[in-house]
Motif scaffolding. Structure first.
Motif, PDB file in Angstrom:
ATOM      1  N   SER A  30       2.183  -8.689   4.854  1.00 17.03           N
ATOM      2  CA  SER A  30       2.494  -8.494   3.445  1.00 17.03           C
ATOM      3  C   SER A  30       3.351  -7.246   3.260  1.00 17.03           C
ATOM      4  N   TRP A  31       4.106  -7.262   2.137  1.00 14.38           N
ATOM      5  CA  TRP A  31       5.055  -6.191   1.850  1.00 14.38           C
ATOM      6  C   TRP A  31       4.929  -5.797   0.392  1.00 14.38           C
ATOM      7  N   GLN A  32       5.135  -4.501   0.129  1.00 13.94           N
ATOM      8  CA  GLN A  32       5.074  -4.002  -1.238  1.00 13.94           C
ATOM      9  C   GLN A  32       6.341  -3.228  -1.567  1.00 13.94           C
ATOM     10  N   ALA A  33       6.794  -3.375  -2.801  1.00 13.45           N
ATOM     11  CA  ALA A  33       7.998  -2.680  -3.242  1.00 13.45           C
ATOM     12  C   ALA A  33       7.709  -1.223  -3.564  1.00 13.45           C
ATOM     13  N   ASP A  34       8.668  -0.367  -3.244  1.00 13.33           N
ATOM     14  CA  ASP A  34       8.609   1.043  -3.613  1.00 13.33           C
ATOM     15  C   ASP A  34       9.013   1.164  -5.080  1.00 13.33           C
ATOM     16  N   PRO A  35       8.100   1.608  -5.955  1.00 14.32           N
ATOM     17  CA  PRO A  35       8.426   1.673  -7.382  1.00 14.32           C
ATOM     18  C   PRO A  35       9.569   2.628  -7.703  1.00 14.32           C
ATOM     19  N   THR A  62       3.131  -9.972  -4.627  1.00 11.75           N
ATOM     20  CA  THR A  62       3.000  -9.830  -3.186  1.00 11.75           C
ATOM     21  C   THR A  62       3.949 -10.772  -2.457  1.00 11.75           C
ATOM     22  N   LEU A  63       4.565 -10.246  -1.405  1.00 13.38           N
ATOM     23  CA  LEU A  63       5.335 -11.053  -0.480  1.00 13.38           C
ATOM     24  C   LEU A  63       4.510 -11.204   0.791  1.00 13.38           C
ATOM     25  N   HIS A  64       4.327 -12.429   1.254  1.00 14.12           N
ATOM     26  CA  HIS A  64       3.625 -12.696   2.511  1.00 14.12           C
ATOM     27  C   HIS A  64       4.618 -13.196   3.545  1.00 14.12           C
TER      28      HIS A  64
END
Length: 203
Positions: A30-35, A62-64
């Motif tokens: 999974s990946w998370q965006a930097d705000p 969420t990106l999987h």
């Protein structure tokens, strides 16, 4: 959250093409965006005189993606409509009101990916269901991968340690197809969505 956390990550499903492109893929699922370094803008033509834009300042989702699992890549992202910003308070209120997004009845914009197709060494096409107000229709984003790997800023700030990727995703839609046709053609029906995002792998 700020502009950054935005939806742009929705098209980040293009990560799935990285192993095919010969670029080292991360092992995270999974990946998370930097705000602080993600933004979503929508561009439109104003009466034939100029190109203007609106921006959304919040994003969740969420990106999987697991290395080598192209078919299994998926993304589900939500934009709170109330976060829309133009720099003009009156216009912001109009966009949030019943004339346009009608945030009271439809508080979220949602994108759920359905397919990812590699179109180049660092390019992919991500198709999914885009919901605006009470309309859900297919939308396609063309995604460019800028970089993937350790973030150089990680040498200074702990938050940036780990594996990162940077993308730009672009789509064009006719807003009237999502019941957003107010003032067409003074404001163009055709609008361009541009998402720039840096995303961190969650080990």
């Amino acid at each position: 959250m700020t502009t950054a956390t935005m939806k742009t990550t929705l098209t980040a499903a293009a990560l799935a093409v990285l192993p095919l492109a010969g670029i080292p893929a991360a092992h995270a699922a999974s990946w998370q965006a930097d705000p602080g370094h993600t933004e979503v803008r929508v561009y439109y033509n104003h009466a034939g005189f100029s190109e203007q834009s609106i921006e959304f300042g919040e994003f969740t989702g969420t990106l999987h993606y697991s290395e080598g699992d192209v078919a299994g890549a998926s993304a589900d992202f939500v934009i709170p409509v109330a976060s829309v910003v133009t720099g003009v308070e009156m216009f912001d209120n109009d966009l949030r009101g019943g004339t346009f997004f009608d945030v009271e009845n439809y508080p979220e914009i949602r994108f759920v990916s359905t397919a990812v197709e590699q179109t180049g060494e660092r390019n992919a096409r991500v198709t999914g269901d885009l919901t605006i107000k009470d309309v859900t229709k297919p939308a396609t984003f063309d995604v460019t991968l800028h970089n993937i790997g350790p973030h150089p800023v990680g040498q200074v700030f702990d938050f940036y340690k780990g594996t990162w990727l940077g993308i730009t995703a672009v789509s064009e839609i006719n807003r009237s197809e999502w019941n957003m046709g107010t003032f067409v053609p003074i404001g163009s029906d055709r609008v361009r969505i541009v998402i720039n995002a840096e995303l961190k792998a969650q080990e």
